[in-house]
Design a protein around this motif. Structure first.
Motif, PDB file in Angstrom:
ATOM      1  N   PHE A 166      31.164 -14.834  33.861  1.00 58.84           N
ATOM      2  CA  PHE A 166      30.236 -13.898  34.473  1.00 58.84           C
ATOM      3  C   PHE A 166      28.845 -14.474  34.247  1.00 58.84           C
ATOM      4  N   ALA A 167      28.144 -14.782  35.343  1.00 63.48           N
ATOM      5  CA  ALA A 167      26.908 -15.538  35.193  1.00 63.48           C
ATOM      6  C   ALA A 167      25.841 -15.123  36.195  1.00 63.48           C
ATOM      7  N   ASP A 168      24.633 -15.600  35.911  1.00 63.46           N
ATOM      8  CA  ASP A 168      23.429 -15.324  36.685  1.00 63.46           C
ATOM      9  C   ASP A 168      22.781 -16.678  36.965  1.00 63.46           C
ATOM     10  N   PHE A 169      22.542 -16.990  38.244  1.00 66.73           N
ATOM     11  CA  PHE A 169      21.993 -18.302  38.589  1.00 66.73           C
ATOM     12  C   PHE A 169      20.588 -18.526  38.039  1.00 66.73           C
ATOM     13  N   GLN A 170      19.877 -17.455  37.688  1.00 63.83           N
ATOM     14  CA  GLN A 170      18.533 -17.613  37.142  1.00 63.83           C
ATOM     15  C   GLN A 170      18.533 -17.609  35.614  1.00 63.83           C
ATOM     16  N   CYS A 171      19.703 -17.527  35.014  1.00 65.23           N
ATOM     17  CA  CYS A 171      19.821 -17.479  33.549  1.00 65.23           C
ATOM     18  C   CYS A 171      19.784 -18.897  32.972  1.00 65.23           C
ATOM     19  N   PRO A 172      18.827 -19.228  32.101  1.00 60.37           N
ATOM     20  CA  PRO A 172      18.751 -20.571  31.513  1.00 60.37           C
ATOM     21  C   PRO A 172      20.000 -20.945  30.715  1.00 60.37           C
ATOM     22  N   ALA A 173      20.576 -19.993  30.005  1.00 60.39           N
ATOM     23  CA  ALA A 173      21.788 -20.286  29.230  1.00 60.39           C
ATOM     24  C   ALA A 173      22.951 -20.633  30.143  1.00 60.39           C
ATOM     25  N   CYS A 174      23.020 -19.978  31.306  1.00 55.22           N
ATOM     26  CA  CYS A 174      24.082 -20.295  32.276  1.00 55.22           C
ATOM     27  C   CYS A 174      23.916 -21.718  32.794  1.00 55.22           C
ATOM     28  N   ASP A 198      25.929 -25.851  41.656  1.00 55.64           N
ATOM     29  CA  ASP A 198      25.366 -26.892  40.787  1.00 55.64           C
ATOM     30  C   ASP A 198      23.903 -27.165  41.134  1.00 55.64           C
ATOM     31  N   LEU A 199      23.575 -27.128  42.423  1.00 56.13           N
ATOM     32  CA  LEU A 199      22.209 -27.400  42.858  1.00 56.13           C
ATOM     33  C   LEU A 199      21.247 -26.313  42.383  1.00 56.13           C
ATOM     34  N   LEU A 200      21.680 -25.072  42.442  1.00 56.80           N
ATOM     35  CA  LEU A 200      20.843 -23.961  41.979  1.00 56.80           C
ATOM     36  C   LEU A 200      20.542 -24.078  40.487  1.00 56.80           C
ATOM     37  N   TYR A 201      21.563 -24.400  39.713  1.00 57.71           N
ATOM     38  CA  TYR A 201      21.330 -24.532  38.275  1.00 57.71           C
ATOM     39  C   TYR A 201      20.472 -25.753  37.951  1.00 57.71           C
ATOM     40  N   ALA A 202      20.686 -26.849  38.670  1.00 57.31           N
ATOM     41  CA  ALA A 202      19.920 -28.077  38.413  1.00 57.31           C
ATOM     42  C   ALA A 202      18.441 -27.894  38.748  1.00 57.31           C
ATOM     43  N   ASN A 203      18.139 -27.034  39.732  1.00 58.79           N
ATOM     44  CA  ASN A 203      16.755 -26.833  40.185  1.00 58.79           C
ATOM     45  C   ASN A 203      16.209 -25.454  39.817  1.00 58.79           C
ATOM     46  N   GLN A 204      16.780 -24.853  38.800  1.00 58.31           N
ATOM     47  CA  GLN A 204      16.419 -23.481  38.428  1.00 58.31           C
ATOM     48  C   GLN A 204      14.918 -23.302  38.213  1.00 58.31           C
TER      49      GLN A 204
END
Length: 228
Positions: free
Chosen positions: A66-74, A129-135
């Motif tokens: 369960f995750a949030d794309f704007q969450c740094p820990a995620c 992956d792109l969303l997390y890489a460019n958060q």
């Protein structure tokens, strides 16, 4: 009875009371320790049929995040979870569930929409992956949808189709279902990870590897299990 006798008698009574308290507290401590076994969640709210998955459908171990794309820990957890699939290609399936923390992350919901819109063109995990890489790049933008559409184009997706799917009710409902299920499960933070229904203590690689090993060594579950 003399005053000395009364004093000695009082001391004896006090000692008995203290010993009784120590024994009682010791018993309570042991009782609390017994209840430290991990609790397995047996519920349909953990995995939904339309959830985004990575890995073999028949894999014996299901890892649900369960995750949030704007969450740094995620974002930190993402390469670890991806590596688990690489290391266990026939044994582990990853399931992504949406838990956008909109009260603290302004673009959390729209980023989930972007991932689902990309998924409509077969590239959920690439956008994931792109969303997390460019958060850091998009987390504070005021026109997130335009930024995400640019990402879609960079992945080779059709921009117009992405824009239509971005607001598609089917995908918005899927995100809201993740939110509802997380509330039912009592989840309050991201990432929250389950390995075959057992909540992981953390998302470091060794903890997850140990959880996978434990799941693989556990008795086989019935085919009717909600985890399937």
């Amino acid at each position: 009875m003399s005053s000395d006798g009364k004093m000695i008698g009082g001391i004896l009574v006090l000692s008995i009371v203290i010993i009784g308290l120590i024994i009682g507290l010791g018993g309570q401590s042991q009782s609390n320790t017994v209840n430290q076994e991990p609790i397995k969640v047996e519920t349909g709210e953990l995995v939904r049929p339309d959830a985004q998955t990575l890995g073999l459908a028949e894999a014996p171990v299901t890892v649900v995040e369960f995750a949030d794309f704007q969450c740094p820990a995620c974002a930190l957890a993402t390469p670890i979870l991806n590596q688990l699939i690489i290391d266990h290609p026939d044994q582990v399936r990853l399931v992504y569930r949406h838990l956008p923390l909109t009260s603290i992350h302004a673009n959390a919901f729209s980023s989930a929409q972007a991932a689902e819109a990309a998924g409509a063109q077969g590239q959920f995990w690439e956008m994931h992956d792109l969303l997390y890489a460019n958060q850091k790049e998009w987390e504070k933008v005021t026109d997130a949808q335009t930024t995400f559409a640019d990402y879609a184009v960079s992945l080779g997706l059709d921009r117009d189709q992405f824009q239509k799917d971005f607001t598609k009710s089917e995908f918005i409902d899927r995100i809201r279902l993740g939110l509802g299920d997380s509330q039912t499960l009592g989840l309050q933070s991201t990432p929250t990870i389950f390995v075959n229904g057992v909540k992981a203590d953390s998302f470091d690689k060794q903890t997850l590897e140990d959880a996978i090993s434990a799941a693989l060594s556990a008795p086989a579950q019935p085919t009717s299990s909600p985890m399937q």
